[in-house]
Scaffold this motif. Structure first.
Motif, PDB file in Angstrom:
ATOM      1  N   GLY A 105     -27.320  17.369 -10.762  1.00  0.00           N
ATOM      2  CA  GLY A 105     -26.887  16.366  -9.793  1.00  0.00           C
ATOM      3  C   GLY A 105     -28.047  15.790  -8.996  1.00  0.00           C
ATOM      4  N   GLU A 106     -29.257  16.281  -9.264  1.00  0.00           N
ATOM      5  CA  GLU A 106     -30.454  15.741  -8.615  1.00  0.00           C
ATOM      6  C   GLU A 106     -31.043  14.648  -9.525  1.00  0.00           C
ATOM      7  N   TYR A 107     -30.455  13.476  -9.454  1.00  0.00           N
ATOM      8  CA  TYR A 107     -30.739  12.407 -10.405  1.00  0.00           C
ATOM      9  C   TYR A 107     -32.124  11.808 -10.200  1.00  0.00           C
ATOM     10  N   ARG A 108     -32.746  11.478 -11.314  1.00  0.00           N
ATOM     11  CA  ARG A 108     -34.062  10.856 -11.299  1.00  0.00           C
ATOM     12  C   ARG A 108     -34.268  10.144 -12.623  1.00  0.00           C
ATOM     13  N   VAL A 109     -35.252   9.249 -12.677  1.00  0.00           N
ATOM     14  CA  VAL A 109     -35.598   8.555 -13.913  1.00  0.00           C
ATOM     15  C   VAL A 109     -36.924   9.123 -14.416  1.00  0.00           C
TER      16      VAL A 109
END
Length: 287
Positions: A105-109
């Motif tokens: 849930g710790e979103y990043r690209v």
């Protein structure tokens, strides 16, 4: 329901990160539903990426493991789908999904460099499955059966209901629908397919009996960052959310497991390749 088989009973529960509902008709419906629910929960524990006792967890954290026959069979089917779809369906995207934050849930690209490194770990052709023993050929590889597990669970739920005397049931595992028999009055089940652009509307309705109806779409799970939206269906060729021009893909066939895997693969392929695949493999589809 015990006195009138035409009446239905239902159970609703949350597992596999999905709100599920099972509806069955017949005098044994209550006991059958409890058995089917228990079977789905058992499979969630077996295929979970986070349960330390699951086959998948053991593979991912040890570089391989001796699998139970059921998990080995599902991995074997997954490898077959990888080959059949020219890599559009791939259970080895685990490291990429993790990098994007879809598990935590710790979103990043991820950067281009990170994706390139993780793409080198992907490819179900790198899996070594000998009997029931699975080995990952490269450090850092991992598997995720999430693209096929719910479909398999719907098959097993239907089989469990049938083994307990149910002849008419509707199994809803999020975007995975499985029908057992027809409706109690003998007419087909009417399954609405959500309009991917309007969650309050339908794109169409299919009428089925003893069939799976599975939809995959980018609207199901996504995050937004810097005014851009990123969905969870990754293209195994790029490590990026698939940009195939499709918004959703729906498969109708007898096998929930097959429908689950193919709905993801054809979404990744895009319209032209998906239609070509459908024409070339018409024997797989029953609708």
């Amino acid at each position: 329901c015990e006195a009138n088989p035409s009446k239905s009973q239902s159970v609703e529960f949350f597992t596999m990160d999905t709100l599920m509902s099972l509806t069955a008709c017949g005098k044994n419906a209550g006991a059958a539903l409890r058995a089917a629910q228990a079977e789905i929960i058992r499979l969630d524990r077996l295929f979970s990426i986070s349960n330390p006792e699951s086959d998948v967890y053991l593979v991912n954290h040890n570089g391989g493991a001796a699998l139970c026959a059921e998990t080995a069979a599902l991995v074997r089917e997954s490898i077959g789908l990888y080959e059949l779809t020219d890599g559009a369906f791939d259970i080895t995207v685990y490291p990429l999904m993790d990098a994007w934050g879809f598990y935590s849930g710790e979103y990043r690209v991820p950067s281009d460099e990170e994706r390139a490194r993780l793409l080198a770990l992907a490819g179900s052709g790198k899996l070594a499955l000998e009997g029931d023993a699975l080995a990952l050929s490269l450090p850092g590889m991992g598997i995720d059966l999430g693209g096929i597990a719910k479909g398999y669970a719907s098959d097993r739920a239907a089989e469990t209901l049938a083994e307990n005397g149910v002849t008419s049931a509707l199994i809803s595992l999020g975007g995975n629908i499985m029908t057992l028999g027809a409706r109690p009055d003998g007419t087909p089940w009417r399954i609405a397919i959500r309009d991917p652009l309007d969650e309050s509307a339908y794109a169409g309705i299919v009428r089925v009996a003893n069939m799976a109806v599975v939809t995959s779409g980018g609207y199901e799970r996504y995050f937004e960052l810097d005014a851009r939206s990123y969905h969870h269906i990754l293209d195994p060729a790029t490590g990026m959310p698939a940009q195939s021009g499709l918004i959703s893909a729906t498969i109708v066939c007898e096998s929930g497991m097959l429908a689950d895997g193919l709905s993801t693969a054809l979404f990744v392929m895009g319209e032209e390749k998906a239609l070509s695949f459908w024409r070339a493999h018409a024997d797989l589809f029953d609708f």
